[in-house]
Design a protein around this motif. Structure first.
Motif, PDB file in Angstrom:
ATOM      1  N   ALA A  41      83.557  41.376  12.985  1.00  0.00           N
ATOM      2  CA  ALA A  41      82.311  41.236  13.741  1.00  0.00           C
ATOM      3  C   ALA A  41      82.538  41.453  15.225  1.00  0.00           C
ATOM      4  O   ALA A  41      81.708  42.047  15.923  1.00  0.00           O
ATOM      5  N   THR A  46      72.180  42.084  16.576  1.00  0.00           N
ATOM      6  CA  THR A  46      73.266  41.459  15.822  1.00  0.00           C
ATOM      7  C   THR A  46      72.949  41.462  14.328  1.00  0.00           C
ATOM      8  O   THR A  46      73.765  41.884  13.499  1.00  0.00           O
ATOM      9  N   ALA A  78      80.742  44.255  17.438  1.00  0.00           N
ATOM     10  CA  ALA A  78      80.004  43.865  18.640  1.00  0.00           C
ATOM     11  C   ALA A  78      80.496  44.629  19.867  1.00  0.00           C
ATOM     12  O   ALA A  78      79.697  45.041  20.716  1.00  0.00           O
ATOM     13  N   ALA A  86      78.859  38.129  19.201  1.00  0.00           N
ATOM     14  CA  ALA A  86      77.911  39.179  18.830  1.00  0.00           C
ATOM     15  C   ALA A  86      76.665  39.128  19.708  1.00  0.00           C
ATOM     16  O   ALA A  86      76.173  40.163  20.175  1.00  0.00           O
TER      17      ALA A  86
END
Length: 760
Positions: free
Chosen positions: A82, A46, A86, A37
């Motif tokens: 995640a 983030t 990202a 991230a």
């Protein structure tokens, strides 16, 4: 700090191999999540972004379709979710200067990993006929090019409109409306390549082509069978539900050719106990041979029939059809044939039977390990047969659970993205919009590739996805795409499909899930449907990656206006300005969406769509009842000296998006060209651990399909079986090797020979 994209492709010739892990998540997952991230977004972005993932006032994760509970965690995401966020919320950018510096031929030589790492596309670009690189183009000119090509077709059926599972309900509804007003049902989608087999089997047997359970059902189950699925990598948040079910007393059977860390032990990063020790999940691991699942469930059904009191006779009598024919076939199930097909022992199957008989509430979950075989549909029907015998449909804590892989693939189908639409859906659409939709069936993914190959289709439009990277028979697919007059991709980032083009090509950059969407009427929300039939809103919170981006609904609306012109009475401008207007029309066309906008506002966590078998024990099938089925048992026969290959994902991958070159749980680092082979099979083939081999598939057409230079990894897979990552091995899957009924590519059962070679 945000890192720069890689300048060159990393070398993958010598991946490092260690032992596979036996637990998923925990501290390593947290550390890996934060590192990826921050490389893409930086620390402040983030935090701002990840804390909005899957929240009621946030955006739906662009990864998998696993549902959320009513009460959300502060961190309602998994490691791979995640990574997906990202990748989309990255600060890296692909500008017109990038395209000026990189000819299409160079892009075609790059790996999917390198392409994806370059960042968000900022402006529409155009590859003219005879050109060697993309160049900037205005939106007006881009839509004019599409209109020019579509209007020049000899028939609307020479156009193909593909949809990725990331597409919102609103955009999907508009795309299918435009396609049908234009005059075609050519609406292939990514479901054709994954859960089409599930939809085909469930529609025939239960009357609804979706799962019948909720998260609450999983928490209440006595027994959960997870077959042909690796939730630790592909649906990590499912592990939390399995952990909770185990804590409540459930038992879990895992049926898979490979042992998977996530089903062995889950170290829940949300709790101190989880981080330190974790929870063991699987009670019984059935290491089945690839494609042996139908034989296993058929024998279990025979054994249930032979056990006094095991059949729910009242349920069978009142709610089902076809029992006698099914029972006659099941009683013919042969022990020796089943042991050959599955590679299991009598003791293992006996233990599974004991667990089935001890359960009042049984759920069967599955994914691609069941759906991507020639006999996938009969296999899933056999799963349903077991649940019907036990009365385990329409009962709390019991039912079918096909776990969808992309965040709105189920919603897109609900919105009408289907090449074989129901007449009732078309009737409602025509009545609402005053159009005459075509009734002839369109092309699915495989038929679309064949149509491009054979010159039957000339324009290809993709709403998201990586069609070339995801499709089978890579060389055939790429040659087919290059046959098109125009290829158009609505995308956020680069992928292989942008480098394999028709004579002309467009890339139309769009808003992502994480981007704030503001139209003429104000800030917009879109909606998605999760794997369990809950519909909820998604609101991006980040400034768009570029002021030149258009949303997916805006792109469809403007394309429709350019192509259909003043002859269309559909209010495309209104739909672009206010997505609520789209939802008002969905409410009048799609059953279950009545008062759509009001319900969305009243239920921030989402609302459940109706499901007759679950809600009422009503089965809207051709017979009006749940249908038992009886099909001959099939399983792959593999010649001597050959292996049966399944294609699969690494842990640093989501569908065809490659986040990195590691597969942490399987002990692979720094490379993707590996083939996992049982040590005894490898020894019989004379292949040491660390040797290199070409994978060559064998099919009835006699064509040699070769994937060169794979590092052999001795691995505890089922005997006679092998595994390797896609999309690198899609080249081995023949276009015509598909599932009966569903036409899904049979990517999980490819007969291969291994020829010792050098690194690729």
């Amino acid at each position: 700090m945000v890192s720069k994209p890689p300048a060159g492709d990393p070398v993958q010739d010598a991946p490092r191999v260690g032992p596979p892990q036996h637990a998923a998540a925990g501290l390593p997952a947290v550390g890996h999540t934060l590192r990826i991230a921050q490389e893409q977004m930086g620390p402040l972005r983030t935090a701002r972004t990840l804390l909005k993932v899957n929240q009621k006032d946030g955006f739906d994760c662009p990864g998998c379709a696993w549902p959320e509970e009513e009460k959300r965690h502060v961190a309602e995401f998994c490691e791979n979710g995640a990574k997906a966020v990202a990748e989309e919320a990255t600060l890296r950018r692909v500008t017109p200067a990038f395209f000026a510096a990189h000819p299409v031929a160079e892009l075609a030589s790059r790996s999917g990993y390198w392409l994806g790492q370059q960042g968000r596309i900022t402006e529409p670009v155009y590859l003219p006929e005879g050109g060697d690189r993309y160049e900037p183009v205005t939106w007006e000119r881009a839509f004019a090019i599409i209109a020019e090509e579509l209007r020049a077709l000899g028939s609307p059926d020479e156009a193909l409109f593909y949809t990725s599972g990331r597409t919102s309900n609103e955009a999907a509804f508009l795309l299918q409306l435009f396609a049908r007003e234009f005059g075609t049902n050519n609406l292939p989608d990514c479901s054709n390549m994954c859960h089409e087999s599930s939809g085909s089997a469930l529609t025939e047997t239960l009357g609804v082509g979706k799962g019948s359970v909720s998260l609450e059902d999983l928490h209440r189950a006595d027994l959960i069978i997870v077959a042909g699925q690796n939730p630790g990598t592909n649906h990590p948040r499912m592990l939390s539900a399995l952990e909770r079910a185990k804590a409540a007393g459930a038992r879990i059977i895992s049926v898979n050719p490979l042992p998977e860390a996530g089903l062995e032990r889950f170290k829940n990063p949300q709790t101190p106990q989880g981080m330190l020790k974790g929870a063991a999940l699987t009670d019984l691991f059935l290491q089945i041979r690839i494609g042996g699942d139908q034989a296993l469930f058929r024998l279990l059904n025979r054994l249930v029939l032979e056990t006094p009191g095991a059949v729910d006779e009242a349920f069978v009598r009142e709610y089902t059809h076809g029992f006698e024919e099914f029972a006659a076939a099941a009683r013919e199930a042969d022990w020796e044939e089943t042991l050959t097909a599955t590679g299991l022992t009598r003791a293992e199957i006996g233990k599974a039977l004991e667990m089935v008989l001890a359960s009042e509430r049984t759920i069967v979950c599955w994914a691609m390990g069941l759906t991507q075989h020639k006999h996938a549909v009969p296999t899933i029907r056999e799963v349903v047969n077991l649940l019907l015998l036990r009365g385990a449909v329409g009962r709390p804590g019991a039912g079918v659970c096909p776990v969808r892989g992309h965040s709105n693939v189920q919603g897109d189908r609900t919105m009408g993205i289907f090449e074989r639409p129901a007449p009732a859906f078309l009737d409602a659409l025509d009545k609402e919009f005053g159009i005459v939709s075509p009734r002839r069936h369109g092309f699915d993914v495989v038929r679309s590739i064949q149509a491009l190959r054979d010159g039957e289709a000339k324009v290809f439009f993709a709403m998201g996805g990586n069609f070339v990277g995801a499709s089978p028979d890579t060389e055939v697919t790429e040659a087919a795409m290059r046959n098109a007059r125009l290829t158009v991709h609505v995308s956020t980032k680069l992928n292989r499909s942008h480098a394999v083009t028709g004579r002309r090509a467009l890339i139309l950059p769009t808003l992502g899930r994480t981007d704030r969407d503001v139209q003429r009427s104000g800030r917009q929300v879109v909606t998605v449907e999760d794997s369990m039939g809950l519909v909820h809103a998604s609101r991006g919170n980040l400034p768009p990656a570029s002021p030149h981006l258009l949303s997916e609904p805006a792109i469809v609306a403007r394309m429709a206006r350019a192509v259909l012109g003043a002859e269309s009475a559909t209010p495309w401008e209104e739909f672009e300005a206010d997505y609520g207007a789209i939802r008002d029309r969905i409410a009048r066309v799609v059953p279950g969406f009545e008062d759509f906008n009001a319900r969305l506002a009243a239920h921030p966590g989402g609302f459940a769509l109706p499901h007759a078998p679950r809600d009422e024990r009503r089965f809207p099938t051709a017979t009006g009842k749940a249908n038992f089925t009886a099909a001959p048992v099939e399983y792959p026969r593999v010649p001597e000296g050959r292996l049966l290959l399944q294609t699969l994902r690494s842990h640093d991958q989501y569908n065809t998006t490659i986040y990195g070159l590691d597969d942490r749980y399987r002990g692979i680092k720094g490379g993707r060209r590996v083939v996992l082979v049982h040590p005894e099979d490898a020894a019989a083939l004379g292949l040491a651990d660390g040797a290199y081999a070409d994978l060559v598939s064998e099919w009835t057409d006699g064509v040699e399909r070769r994937a060169p230079g794979f590092r052999v990894v001795h691995y505890p897979t089922a005997r006679g079986c092998a595994a390797a990552y896609y999309p690198e091995t899609n080249v081995l899957v023949p276009l015509e090797a598909t599932a009966d009924v569903s036409n899904t590519p049979a990517s999980k059962s490819v007969i291969v020979r291994l020829e010792e070679s050098a690194p690729a």
